[in-house]
Design a protein around this motif. Sequence first.
Motif, PDB file in Angstrom:
ATOM      1  N   ASN A 112     -17.673  27.521 -12.946  1.00  0.00           N
ATOM      2  CA  ASN A 112     -18.816  27.016 -13.707  1.00  0.00           C
ATOM      3  C   ASN A 112     -19.968  26.433 -12.912  1.00  0.00           C
ATOM      4  OD1 ASN A 112     -17.650  27.403 -16.430  1.00  0.00           O
ATOM      5  ND2 ASN A 112     -16.101  26.044 -15.573  1.00  0.00           N
ATOM      6  N   TYR A 113     -19.742  26.119 -11.660  1.00  0.00           N
ATOM      7  CA  TYR A 113     -20.789  25.423 -10.902  1.00  0.00           C
ATOM      8  C   TYR A 113     -20.982  26.087  -9.552  1.00  0.00           C
ATOM      9  CZ  TYR A 113     -20.365  21.752 -14.395  1.00  0.00           C
ATOM     10  OH  TYR A 113     -20.352  21.054 -15.575  1.00  0.00           O
ATOM     11  N   LYS A 114     -21.156  27.390  -9.570  1.00  0.00           N
ATOM     12  CA  LYS A 114     -21.164  28.165  -8.335  1.00  0.00           C
ATOM     13  C   LYS A 114     -22.155  27.676  -7.286  1.00  0.00           C
ATOM     14  CE  LYS A 114     -18.321  31.614  -8.100  1.00  0.00           C
ATOM     15  NZ  LYS A 114     -17.274  31.563  -7.093  1.00  0.00           N
ATOM     16  N   LYS A 115     -23.324  27.220  -7.728  1.00  0.00           N
ATOM     17  CA  LYS A 115     -24.390  26.987  -6.752  1.00  0.00           C
ATOM     18  C   LYS A 115     -24.329  25.633  -6.071  1.00  0.00           C
ATOM     19  CE  LYS A 115     -26.108  30.934  -6.600  1.00  0.00           C
ATOM     20  NZ  LYS A 115     -25.755  31.690  -5.388  1.00  0.00           N
ATOM     21  N   THR A 116     -23.572  24.703  -6.656  1.00  0.00           N
ATOM     22  CA  THR A 116     -23.531  23.374  -6.059  1.00  0.00           C
ATOM     23  C   THR A 116     -22.176  23.140  -5.400  1.00  0.00           C
ATOM     24  OG1 THR A 116     -22.982  22.641  -8.291  1.00  0.00           O
ATOM     25  CG2 THR A 116     -25.199  22.167  -7.504  1.00  0.00           C
ATOM     26  N   PRO A 117     -22.139  23.100  -4.069  1.00  0.00           N
ATOM     27  CA  PRO A 117     -20.855  22.949  -3.384  1.00  0.00           C
ATOM     28  C   PRO A 117     -20.168  21.637  -3.763  1.00  0.00           C
ATOM     29  CG  PRO A 117     -22.683  22.793  -1.830  1.00  0.00           C
ATOM     30  CD  PRO A 117     -23.275  23.172  -3.146  1.00  0.00           C
ATOM     31  N   LEU A 118     -18.860  21.643  -3.666  1.00  0.00           N
ATOM     32  CA  LEU A 118     -18.084  20.445  -3.994  1.00  0.00           C
ATOM     33  C   LEU A 118     -18.257  19.379  -2.930  1.00  0.00           C
ATOM     34  CD1 LEU A 118     -14.731  21.997  -5.168  1.00  0.00           C
ATOM     35  CD2 LEU A 118     -16.438  20.859  -6.550  1.00  0.00           C
ATOM     36  N   ALA A 119     -18.091  18.137  -3.349  1.00  0.00           N
ATOM     37  CA  ALA A 119     -18.110  17.033  -2.388  1.00  0.00           C
ATOM     38  C   ALA A 119     -17.000  17.219  -1.363  1.00  0.00           C
ATOM     39  CB  ALA A 119     -17.937  15.718  -3.124  1.00  0.00           C
ATOM     40  N   VAL A 120     -17.216  16.683  -0.210  1.00  0.00           N
ATOM     41  CA  VAL A 120     -16.261  16.767   0.899  1.00  0.00           C
ATOM     42  C   VAL A 120     -14.909  16.194   0.497  1.00  0.00           C
ATOM     43  CG1 VAL A 120     -15.759  15.804   3.170  1.00  0.00           C
ATOM     44  CG2 VAL A 120     -18.012  16.740   2.686  1.00  0.00           C
ATOM     45  N   THR A 121     -14.963  15.008  -0.041  1.00  0.00           N
ATOM     46  CA  THR A 121     -13.768  14.376  -0.589  1.00  0.00           C
ATOM     47  C   THR A 121     -14.287  13.265  -1.473  1.00  0.00           C
ATOM     48  OG1 THR A 121     -11.663  13.304  -0.092  1.00  0.00           O
ATOM     49  CG2 THR A 121     -13.514  12.777   1.334  1.00  0.00           C
ATOM     50  N   SER A 122     -13.424  12.603  -2.190  1.00  0.00           N
ATOM     51  CA  SER A 122     -13.946  11.675  -3.181  1.00  0.00           C
ATOM     52  C   SER A 122     -13.689  10.238  -2.776  1.00  0.00           C
ATOM     53  CB  SER A 122     -13.293  11.963  -4.508  1.00  0.00           C
ATOM     54  OG  SER A 122     -11.910  12.122  -4.314  1.00  0.00           O
ATOM     55  N   ASP A 139      -8.169  15.494   2.488  1.00  0.00           N
ATOM     56  CA  ASP A 139      -8.256  14.776   3.763  1.00  0.00           C
ATOM     57  C   ASP A 139      -7.364  13.538   3.684  1.00  0.00           C
ATOM     58  OD1 ASP A 139      -8.892  13.255   5.943  1.00  0.00           O
ATOM     59  OD2 ASP A 139     -11.047  13.543   5.772  1.00  0.00           O
ATOM     60  N   LEU A 140      -6.144  13.663   4.214  1.00  0.00           N
ATOM     61  CA  LEU A 140      -5.160  12.593   4.044  1.00  0.00           C
ATOM     62  C   LEU A 140      -5.513  11.352   4.852  1.00  0.00           C
ATOM     63  CD1 LEU A 140      -1.927  14.723   3.913  1.00  0.00           C
ATOM     64  CD2 LEU A 140      -3.146  13.660   2.012  1.00  0.00           C
ATOM     65  N   THR A 141      -6.187  11.523   5.986  1.00  0.00           N
ATOM     66  CA  THR A 141      -6.603  10.355   6.760  1.00  0.00           C
ATOM     67  C   THR A 141      -7.571   9.501   5.943  1.00  0.00           C
ATOM     68  OG1 THR A 141      -6.273  11.534   8.837  1.00  0.00           O
ATOM     69  CG2 THR A 141      -7.684   9.594   8.912  1.00  0.00           C
ATOM     70  N   THR A 142      -8.544  10.150   5.306  1.00  0.00           N
ATOM     71  CA  THR A 142      -9.479   9.416   4.457  1.00  0.00           C
ATOM     72  C   THR A 142      -8.758   8.769   3.277  1.00  0.00           C
ATOM     73  OG1 THR A 142     -11.322  10.807   5.111  1.00  0.00           O
ATOM     74  CG2 THR A 142     -11.553   9.636   3.032  1.00  0.00           C
ATOM     75  N   GLU A 143      -7.800   9.477   2.701  1.00  0.00           N
ATOM     76  CA  GLU A 143      -7.023   8.895   1.592  1.00  0.00           C
ATOM     77  C   GLU A 143      -6.329   7.604   2.044  1.00  0.00           C
ATOM     78  OE1 GLU A 143      -6.868   9.789  -1.515  1.00  0.00           O
ATOM     79  OE2 GLU A 143      -7.850  11.739  -1.428  1.00  0.00           O
ATOM     80  N   LEU A 144      -5.727   7.654   3.233  1.00  0.00           N
ATOM     81  CA  LEU A 144      -5.017   6.463   3.738  1.00  0.00           C
ATOM     82  C   LEU A 144      -5.977   5.323   4.049  1.00  0.00           C
ATOM     83  CD1 LEU A 144      -2.115   7.421   6.129  1.00  0.00           C
ATOM     84  CD2 LEU A 144      -2.010   6.501   3.829  1.00  0.00           C
ATOM     85  N   LEU A 145      -7.123   5.633   4.659  1.00  0.00           N
ATOM     86  CA  LEU A 145      -8.101   4.576   4.964  1.00  0.00           C
ATOM     87  C   LEU A 145      -8.609   3.938   3.678  1.00  0.00           C
ATOM     88  CD1 LEU A 145     -10.154   6.143   7.891  1.00  0.00           C
ATOM     89  CD2 LEU A 145      -8.432   4.343   8.025  1.00  0.00           C
ATOM     90  N   ALA A 190       0.855  -1.199   0.000  1.00  0.00           N
ATOM     91  CA  ALA A 190       0.000   0.000   0.000  1.00  0.00           C
ATOM     92  C   ALA A 190       0.888   1.245   0.000  1.00  0.00           C
ATOM     93  CB  ALA A 190      -0.919   0.010   1.208  1.00  0.00           C
ATOM     94  N   ILE A 191       0.774   2.048  -1.050  1.00  0.00           N
ATOM     95  CA  ILE A 191       1.653   3.209  -1.215  1.00  0.00           C
ATOM     96  C   ILE A 191       0.831   4.446  -1.568  1.00  0.00           C
ATOM     97  CG2 ILE A 191       3.636   4.167  -2.480  1.00  0.00           C
ATOM     98  CD1 ILE A 191       4.415   1.247  -3.186  1.00  0.00           C
ATOM     99  N   LEU A 192       1.072   5.527  -0.837  1.00  0.00           N
ATOM    100  CA  LEU A 192       0.474   6.827  -1.158  1.00  0.00           C
ATOM    101  C   LEU A 192       1.601   7.687  -1.728  1.00  0.00           C
ATOM    102  CD1 LEU A 192      -2.286   8.376  -0.681  1.00  0.00           C
ATOM    103  CD2 LEU A 192      -1.228   9.322   1.368  1.00  0.00           C
TER     104      LEU A 192
END
Lengths: 220, 220
Positions: free
Chosen positions: A210-220, B196-202, A175-177
């Motif tokens: 381009n997408y002002k009204k819809t906030p971005l996801a927290v993380t993916s 969010d690096l913790t989420t990336e690692l999990l 497992a590598i980041l």
Amino acid sequence: MKDYNKKKIPRATAKRLPLYLRNLTILDTKGVARIKSKELSDITQVPSATIRRDFSYLGELGRSGYGYDVAFLIEVFSHILDSNEESRIAIVGFGNLGKALANNNFRRNENLIISCVFDTNPEIIGKTIAGFYVYSMADFKQIAQEKNIRIAISTVPSEHAQEAIDIVVNSGITAILNFAPDRVEVPDNISMRYIDLTTELLTLLFFDHNYKKTPLAVTS
Amino acid sequence: MKDYNKKKIPRATAKRLPLYLRNLTILDTKGVARIKSKELSDITQVPSATIRRDFSYLGELGRSGYGYDVAFLIEVFSHILDSNEESRIAIVGFGNLGKALANNNFRRNENLIISCVFDTNPEIIGKTIAGFYVYSMADFKQIAQEKNIRIAISTVPSEHAQEAIDIVVNSGITAILNFAPDRVEVPDNISMRYIDLTTELLTLLFFDHNYKKTPLAVTS
């Protein structure tokens, strides 16, 4: 606890579990005991129908209209994600980014532990910096095995990343980041995740335009 | 060049454009002139049917069986992403992570430029560190406007992130990349992206345990 068969969770659902877990943990910290899919959708930006479908793969987690028990969801998701199991981390490359990671040391999750740091710079090898003894990359395999390292985080710049990651792979770590965005060649059994900050910034700018009204996801 | 109507690109497609652009740029650097959706799929881990559908929203980019012209895709995607436009960046919080970002300075994209850095620590304010003059957060609005800053990257720890980001929002900047994973409150017109690096690692650990044979996507 029921032994959830991880292999049966669809890959797309699996990718969202850490996101759910992270946000549920924040809610729990804030004293929220129950949450509806619509509310979790507002926080995570995952459509509520997707959340309900994802949760349905994990068994009987809640009842329609009544919402989900936050503490129970955290228990189940933690179990599935194995985040109750200690994972030792090696930092490869101990410059500013390596030091920032070591200093932060994933405090939010007591099972993610930076155990040792490595570099190739003879000026810092053998010294203790920011509380960490700096090992030579030449000793990576031996130290990583002694310390039972599970994950390597590489902060080595692209031009030397392949060389560093070859050493990591040779040690048996799978497992590598990688903080260098250029592709490196690794065997099929290696799980590699790239953090590409340039792409993150371009995505941010694009959505800001381009997408002002819809906030971005927290993380993916 | 045809003026692509950005509003009509589905949000899911839009999120993948920076990923395509990043990998196409690497291919171009390596001298690859044409690429088929299947090959780009192998690199990006986006299914090739999804790639073909994404590209179909962007007009006539290639012909079936013949592949896509890499240089032309880069031109079109750069145009859509506006990455040919210079964007000035402010770093908020100049500790190890801030220094790592400033030192890296997004060299891969000449239009992303770290223009100034800010901190609240009186011991470093007013000094030049790692080539950057460190401004006080008290002067953020004035300096950010003078220097025409478009993006703020916050490396401020969670416990002070809200305070720092309130100052950024008050300056008129609408695009913020935040390295502290706890949610902060911002107005609807702000585009916020969390690393969010913790989420990336999990996520990495979870996939390493359960999905050995299918490599992870390059980035999301």
